[in-house]
Design an enzyme around this catalytic site. Structure first.
Site, PDB file in Angstrom:
ATOM      1  N   TYR A   1       1.042  -1.326   0.038  1.00 32.25           N
ATOM      2  CA  TYR A   1       0.085   0.034   0.077  1.00 32.25           C
ATOM      3  C   TYR A   1       0.954   1.303  -0.182  1.00 32.25           C
ATOM      4  O   TYR A   1       0.930   1.818  -0.980  1.00 32.25           O
ATOM      5  CB  TYR A   1      -0.953  -0.111   1.382  1.00 32.25           C
ATOM      6  CG  TYR A   1      -1.611   1.372   1.523  1.00 32.25           C
ATOM      7  CD1 TYR A   1      -2.297   1.757   0.593  1.00 32.25           C
ATOM      8  CD2 TYR A   1      -1.840   1.695   2.782  1.00 32.25           C
ATOM      9  CE1 TYR A   1      -3.089   3.056   0.698  1.00 32.25           C
ATOM     10  CE2 TYR A   1      -2.425   2.902   3.110  1.00 32.25           C
ATOM     11  CZ  TYR A   1      -3.215   3.423   1.978  1.00 32.25           C
ATOM     12  OH  TYR A   1      -3.901   4.767   2.172  1.00 32.25           O
TER      13      TYR A   1
ATOM     14  N   ASN B   1       5.283  -7.260   8.278  1.00 35.06           N
ATOM     15  CA  ASN B   1       4.100  -7.562   8.723  1.00 35.06           C
ATOM     16  C   ASN B   1       3.538  -6.084   9.604  1.00 35.06           C
ATOM     17  O   ASN B   1       4.412  -5.806  10.288  1.00 35.06           O
ATOM     18  CB  ASN B   1       3.938  -8.710   9.324  1.00 35.06           C
ATOM     19  CG  ASN B   1       4.144  -9.987   8.475  1.00 35.06           C
ATOM     20  OD1 ASN B   1       5.072 -10.806   8.508  1.00 35.06           O
ATOM     21  ND2 ASN B   1       3.587 -10.085   7.307  1.00 35.06           N
ATOM     22  N   SER B   2       2.277  -5.726   9.405  1.00 34.10           N
ATOM     23  CA  SER B   2       2.088  -4.673  10.141  1.00 34.10           C
ATOM     24  C   SER B   2       0.698  -4.647  10.966  1.00 34.10           C
ATOM     25  O   SER B   2       0.112  -3.442  11.023  1.00 34.10           O
ATOM     26  CB  SER B   2       2.307  -3.509   9.242  1.00 34.10           C
ATOM     27  OG  SER B   2       1.428  -3.528   8.139  1.00 34.10           O
TER      28      SER B   2
ATOM     29  N   TYR C   1       3.779  -5.920  17.390  1.00 28.04           N
ATOM     30  CA  TYR C   1       4.374  -5.285  16.155  1.00 28.04           C
ATOM     31  C   TYR C   1       5.018  -4.144  16.335  1.00 28.04           C
ATOM     32  O   TYR C   1       6.230  -3.755  15.826  1.00 28.04           O
ATOM     33  CB  TYR C   1       3.035  -4.777  15.556  1.00 28.04           C
ATOM     34  CG  TYR C   1       2.825  -3.700  14.339  1.00 28.04           C
ATOM     35  CD1 TYR C   1       3.854  -3.873  13.224  1.00 28.04           C
ATOM     36  CD2 TYR C   1       2.492  -2.478  14.595  1.00 28.04           C
ATOM     37  CE1 TYR C   1       3.782  -3.151  12.424  1.00 28.04           C
ATOM     38  CE2 TYR C   1       2.547  -1.426  13.606  1.00 28.04           C
ATOM     39  CZ  TYR C   1       3.477  -1.804  12.431  1.00 28.04           C
ATOM     40  OH  TYR C   1       3.549  -0.820  11.455  1.00 28.04           O
TER      41      TYR C   1
ATOM     42  N   PHE D   1     -14.117  -1.219  18.012  1.00 25.40           N
ATOM     43  CA  PHE D   1     -13.396  -1.988  19.191  1.00 25.40           C
ATOM     44  C   PHE D   1     -13.429  -1.496  20.380  1.00 25.40           C
ATOM     45  O   PHE D   1     -12.207  -0.559  20.557  1.00 25.40           O
ATOM     46  CB  PHE D   1     -12.144  -2.375  18.445  1.00 25.40           C
ATOM     47  CG  PHE D   1     -12.003  -3.394  17.430  1.00 25.40           C
ATOM     48  CD1 PHE D   1     -13.270  -4.465  17.206  1.00 25.40           C
ATOM     49  CD2 PHE D   1     -11.226  -3.260  16.106  1.00 25.40           C
ATOM     50  CE1 PHE D   1     -13.414  -5.327  16.180  1.00 25.40           C
ATOM     51  CE2 PHE D   1     -11.216  -4.400  15.245  1.00 25.40           C
ATOM     52  CZ  PHE D   1     -12.424  -5.089  15.220  1.00 25.40           C
TER      53      PHE D   1
HETATM   54  N1  LIG Z   1      -0.358   1.281   7.188  1.00 19.89           N
HETATM   55  C1  LIG Z   1      -0.356   2.111   7.982  1.00 19.89           C
HETATM   56  O1  LIG Z   1      -1.202   2.934   8.516  1.00 19.89           O
HETATM   57  C2  LIG Z   1       1.264   2.129   8.423  1.00 19.89           C
HETATM   58  C3  LIG Z   1       1.425   3.139   9.672  1.00 19.89           C
HETATM   59  C4  LIG Z   1       2.787   2.953  10.403  1.00 19.89           C
HETATM   60  C5  LIG Z   1       3.672   2.152   9.761  1.00 19.89           C
HETATM   61  N2  LIG Z   1       3.386   1.378   8.648  1.00 19.89           N
HETATM   62  C6  LIG Z   1       4.595   0.685   8.140  1.00 19.89           C
HETATM   63  O2  LIG Z   1       4.548   0.949   6.761  1.00 19.89           O
HETATM   64  C7  LIG Z   1       5.126  -0.280   5.716  1.00 19.89           C
HETATM   65  C8  LIG Z   1       4.187  -0.446   4.839  1.00 19.89           C
HETATM   66  O3  LIG Z   1       2.797  -0.542   5.216  1.00 19.89           O
HETATM   67  P1  LIG Z   1       1.495  -0.899   4.309  1.00 19.89           P
HETATM   68  O4  LIG Z   1       0.328  -0.729   4.983  1.00 19.89           O
HETATM   69  O5  LIG Z   1       1.975  -0.823   3.062  1.00 19.89           O
HETATM   70  O6  LIG Z   1       1.715  -2.487   4.272  1.00 19.89           O
HETATM   71  P2  LIG Z   1       1.751  -3.527   3.087  1.00 19.89           P
HETATM   72  O7  LIG Z   1       1.261  -4.896   3.756  1.00 19.89           O
HETATM   73  O8  LIG Z   1       0.552  -3.205   2.398  1.00 19.89           O
HETATM   74  O9  LIG Z   1       3.151  -3.413   2.584  1.00 19.89           O
HETATM   75  C9  LIG Z   1       4.274  -4.283   2.768  1.00 19.89           C
HETATM   76  C10 LIG Z   1       4.851  -4.892   1.689  1.00 19.89           C
HETATM   77  O10 LIG Z   1       5.912  -5.656   2.023  1.00 19.89           O
HETATM   78  C11 LIG Z   1       5.747  -6.903   1.504  1.00 19.89           C
HETATM   79  N3  LIG Z   1       6.692  -7.888   2.272  1.00 19.89           N
HETATM   80  C12 LIG Z   1       6.314  -8.254   3.498  1.00 19.89           C
HETATM   81  N4  LIG Z   1       7.320  -9.047   3.914  1.00 19.89           N
HETATM   82  C13 LIG Z   1       8.191  -9.211   2.914  1.00 19.89           C
HETATM   83  C14 LIG Z   1       9.491 -10.122   2.846  1.00 19.89           C
HETATM   84  N5  LIG Z   1       9.995 -10.650   3.902  1.00 19.89           N
HETATM   85  N6  LIG Z   1      10.145  -9.963   1.799  1.00 19.89           N
HETATM   86  C15 LIG Z   1       9.618  -9.222   0.719  1.00 19.89           C
HETATM   87  N7  LIG Z   1       8.482  -8.490   0.746  1.00 19.89           N
HETATM   88  C16 LIG Z   1       7.882  -8.357   1.804  1.00 19.89           C
HETATM   89  C17 LIG Z   1       4.230  -7.554   1.426  1.00 19.89           C
HETATM   90  O11 LIG Z   1       4.131  -8.364   0.321  1.00 19.89           O
HETATM   91  C18 LIG Z   1       3.677  -6.154   0.990  1.00 19.89           C
HETATM   92  O12 LIG Z   1       3.473  -5.778  -0.325  1.00 19.89           O
HETATM   93  C19 LIG Z   1       5.118  -1.418   6.976  1.00 19.89           C
HETATM   94  O13 LIG Z   1       6.587  -1.764   7.265  1.00 19.89           O
HETATM   95  C20 LIG Z   1       4.349  -0.986   8.282  1.00 19.89           C
HETATM   96  O14 LIG Z   1       4.942  -1.362   9.140  1.00 19.89           O
HETATM   97  C21 LIG Z   1       2.255   1.301   8.189  1.00 19.89           C
HETATM   98  O1  LIG Z   2     -12.777  -2.937  12.285  1.00 18.94           O
HETATM   99  C1  LIG Z   2     -12.298  -2.064  12.960  1.00 18.94           C
HETATM  100  C2  LIG Z   2     -10.884  -1.670  12.862  1.00 18.94           C
HETATM  101  C3  LIG Z   2     -10.187  -0.704  13.636  1.00 18.94           C
HETATM  102  N1  LIG Z   2     -10.901  -0.155  14.615  1.00 18.94           N
HETATM  103  C4  LIG Z   2     -10.038   0.734  15.348  1.00 18.94           C
HETATM  104  O2  LIG Z   2      -9.637   1.979  14.760  1.00 18.94           O
HETATM  105  C5  LIG Z   2      -8.402   2.425  14.979  1.00 18.94           C
HETATM  106  C6  LIG Z   2      -7.430   2.044  14.050  1.00 18.94           C
HETATM  107  O3  LIG Z   2      -7.232   1.046  13.545  1.00 18.94           O
HETATM  108  P1  LIG Z   2      -6.427   0.432  12.313  1.00 18.94           P
HETATM  109  O4  LIG Z   2      -7.020   1.182  11.078  1.00 18.94           O
HETATM  110  O5  LIG Z   2      -6.427  -0.948  12.343  1.00 18.94           O
HETATM  111  O6  LIG Z   2      -4.955   0.995  12.557  1.00 18.94           O
HETATM  112  P2  LIG Z   2      -4.030   0.790  13.776  1.00 18.94           P
HETATM  113  O7  LIG Z   2      -4.299  -0.516  14.770  1.00 18.94           O
HETATM  114  O8  LIG Z   2      -4.099   2.115  14.479  1.00 18.94           O
HETATM  115  O9  LIG Z   2      -2.563   0.544  13.113  1.00 18.94           O
HETATM  116  C7  LIG Z   2      -2.222   1.602  11.963  1.00 18.94           C
HETATM  117  O10 LIG Z   2      -1.483   2.529  12.530  1.00 18.94           O
HETATM  118  C8  LIG Z   2      -0.386   2.336  13.198  1.00 18.94           C
HETATM  119  C9  LIG Z   2       0.437   3.534  13.576  1.00 18.94           C
HETATM  120  O11 LIG Z   2      -0.561   4.303  14.438  1.00 18.94           O
HETATM  121  C10 LIG Z   2       0.591   1.705  12.296  1.00 18.94           C
HETATM  122  O12 LIG Z   2       1.612   1.150  12.999  1.00 18.94           O
HETATM  123  C11 LIG Z   2      -0.071   0.190  11.789  1.00 18.94           C
HETATM  124  O13 LIG Z   2       0.702  -0.531  10.810  1.00 18.94           O
HETATM  125  C12 LIG Z   2      -1.317   0.372  10.991  1.00 18.94           C
HETATM  126  O14 LIG Z   2      -1.769  -0.606  10.664  1.00 18.94           O
HETATM  127  C13 LIG Z   2      -8.119   1.471  16.289  1.00 18.94           C
HETATM  128  O15 LIG Z   2      -8.579   2.207  17.310  1.00 18.94           O
HETATM  129  C14 LIG Z   2      -8.953   0.232  16.203  1.00 18.94           C
HETATM  130  O16 LIG Z   2      -9.254  -0.298  17.422  1.00 18.94           O
HETATM  131  C15 LIG Z   2     -12.119  -0.667  14.937  1.00 18.94           C
HETATM  132  O17 LIG Z   2     -12.643   0.096  15.788  1.00 18.94           O
HETATM  133  N2  LIG Z   2     -12.867  -1.452  14.005  1.00 18.94           N
END
Ligand SMILES: NC(=O)c1ccc[n+]([C@@H]2O[C@H](COP(=O)([O-])OP(=O)(O)OC[C@H]3O[C@@H](n4cnc5c(N)ncnc54)[C@H](O)[C@@H]3O)[C@@H](O)[C@H]2O)c1
Ligand SMILES: O=c1ccn([C@@H]2O[C@H](COP(=O)(O)OP(=O)(O)O[C@H]3O[C@H](CO)[C@@H](O)[C@H](O)[C@H]3O)[C@@H](O)[C@H]2O)c(=O)[nH]1
Length: 328
Positions: A11, A75-76, A140, A207
């Site tokens: 993403y 993984n996140s 995580y 939640f």
């Molecule tokens: N989405 C959020 O809100 C959020 C917030 C804070 C931090 N992050 C961090 O940002 C990064 C990206 O998040 P995202 O939401 O795009 O996640 P995502 O799962 O969409 O992207 C991660 C990608 O990494 C690949 N991947 C995972 N493990 C791998 C491995 N061992 N080798 C090769 N490829 C691998 C997956 O296939 C995936 O395409 C993550 O490190 C996550 O911890 C995300």
């Molecule tokens: O069906 C749902 C899903 C989520 N939530 C709540 O919505 C908020 C946001 O949840 P979510 O969208 O799952 O994000 P987070 O758990 O806050 O984590 C995200 O944001 C983090 C940084 O704040 C990142 O590190 C993580 O990778 C990313 O998944 C949280 O309070 C959850 O409990 C609900 O109430 N219902």
């Protein structure tokens, strides 16, 4: 010279790849497609494989002239990490070790790292700044903090400079409409709420409504994915110019509760969106709001799409035009 983007088919990674390509950068992507999508990669050279496969990753470094790495692959999911901590240590911590070893071997000395607000745990105060205590409440966040620390020790020993970007909650999609959020299964609040609006889900589970917040639901700081992408370009520029290693929070500075996100989504989509209160999800802090002052001052970064309504509208455009994600 090329930039290696790990997790670039995911993403946030795919949005960073798009931003790098817009800047005319040469881009190499490594993704095992566990969560990523081939169609999310708008250009560059995609290698399908796993960071933990030393032969595979060594070949990527050999075949390309890489001058910097942006490391998204991990993984996140907070909830999953509480049920399966081993998966998180293996992929996140060991995966990062494998990457750093290959960087060291290839003489690559710059890394921009995807860190997270989850490194702070339950904050002592909000907005959170980079000097605040880090005490993760979930596996995580703990693995992300371990990854940050590991990178720092590779700096001390091997001179690998880093910028660690602690993002708060990413949401929204690219303005082109070509890429957006598609996780299988989806666990993030904004896409799940929009799936209810699309009629793909009956209701959204909230939640917990007994947190110490105004309406009892958790508060998060939502930040547009393209604003995050821009910060990676600025972080890379900082390192290329010889800047010191640093840690930056990336958020809008605005907190919205789960109930507020649902309310804004009702307004944006025009759908009623049914919601049901469920028990708390393990590992969730009550409130996470960023102070991004340091990123503003030192990187010259500022979010351009700050209003939650605009972020949700951008996500809604993507989900409406791609109701089944990247699936044709
Ligand atoms: N989405 C959020 O809100 C959020 C917030 C804070 C931090 N992050 C961090 O940002 C990064 C990206 O998040 P995202 O939401 O795009 O996640 P995502 O799962 O969409 O992207 C991660 C990608 O990494 C690949 N991947 C995972 N493990 C791998 C491995 N061992 N080798 C090769 N490829 C691998 C997956 O296939 C995936 O395409 C993550 O490190 C996550 O911890 C995300
Ligand atoms: O069906 C749902 C899903 C989520 N939530 C709540 O919505 C908020 C946001 O949840 P979510 O969208 O799952 O994000 P987070 O758990 O806050 O984590 C995200 O944001 C983090 C940084 O704040 C990142 O590190 C993580 O990778 C990313 O998944 C949280 O309070 C959850 O409990 C609900 O109430 N219902």
């Amino acid at each position: 010279m090329a930039v290696l983007v790990t997790g670039g088919a995911g993403y946030i990674g795919s949005h960073a790849v798009a931003a790098l390509l817009e800047k005319g950068e040469e881009v190499v992507i490594v993704d095992n497609l566990y969560q990523g999508h081939r169609d999310a990669v708008l250009g560059g050279k995609l290698y399908e494989g796993d960071l933990r496969d030393a032969d595979f990753l060594g070949k990527v470094f050999q075949e390309n002239d890489i001058d910097g790495v942006i490391h998204f692959a991990a993984n996140s999911l907070v909830g999953e990490s509480m049920k399966d901590p081993g998966k998180y240590y293996h992929n996140n911590v060991y995966g990062t070790l494998c990457l750093l070893e290959q960087m060291q071997k290839a003489g690559v000395s710059r890394i921009v790292f995807s860190s997270t607000a989850a490194t702070y745990g339950e904050p002592e105060r909000v907005p959170i700044d980079e000097y605040d205590r880090t005490l993760p409440t979930n596996t995580y966040g703990e693995t992300k903090l371990a990854m940050e620390k590991m990178i720092r020790w590779f700096e001390v020993a091997h001179g690998i400079k880093f910028v660690s970007l602690r993002y708060f909650n990413a949401a929204g999609a690219h303005a082109s409409g070509r890429i957006g959020e598609d996780h299988q299964p989806e666990t993030h609040l904004v896409p799940l709420v929009l799936q209810v609006a699309l009629g793909q889900r009956e209701q959204i589970s909230v939640f917990g409504d007994d947190y110490a917040t105004e309406d009892g639901t958790c508060i998060r700081d939502y930040i547009h994915v393209s604003d995050l992408a821009d910060a990676h370009i600025l972080a890379l520029e900082r390192l290329r110019k010889g800047g010191e290693s640093a840690i930056y929070n990336l958020g809008s500075g605005n907190g919205y509760s789960v109930k507020q996100v649902i309310e804004v989504s009702r307004k944006v989509t025009g759908h009623s969106i049914s919601a049901k209160i469920e028990p708390r999800r393990a590992g969730d802090p009550a409130v996470l709001i960023a102070s991004s002052q340091r990123a503003r001052n030192e990187l010259g970064w500022s979010p351009k799409r700050e209003k939650l309504e605009d972020i949700v509208t951008s996500a809604w455009d993507w989900h409406r035009s791609h109701p089944n994600g990247y699936e044709k």
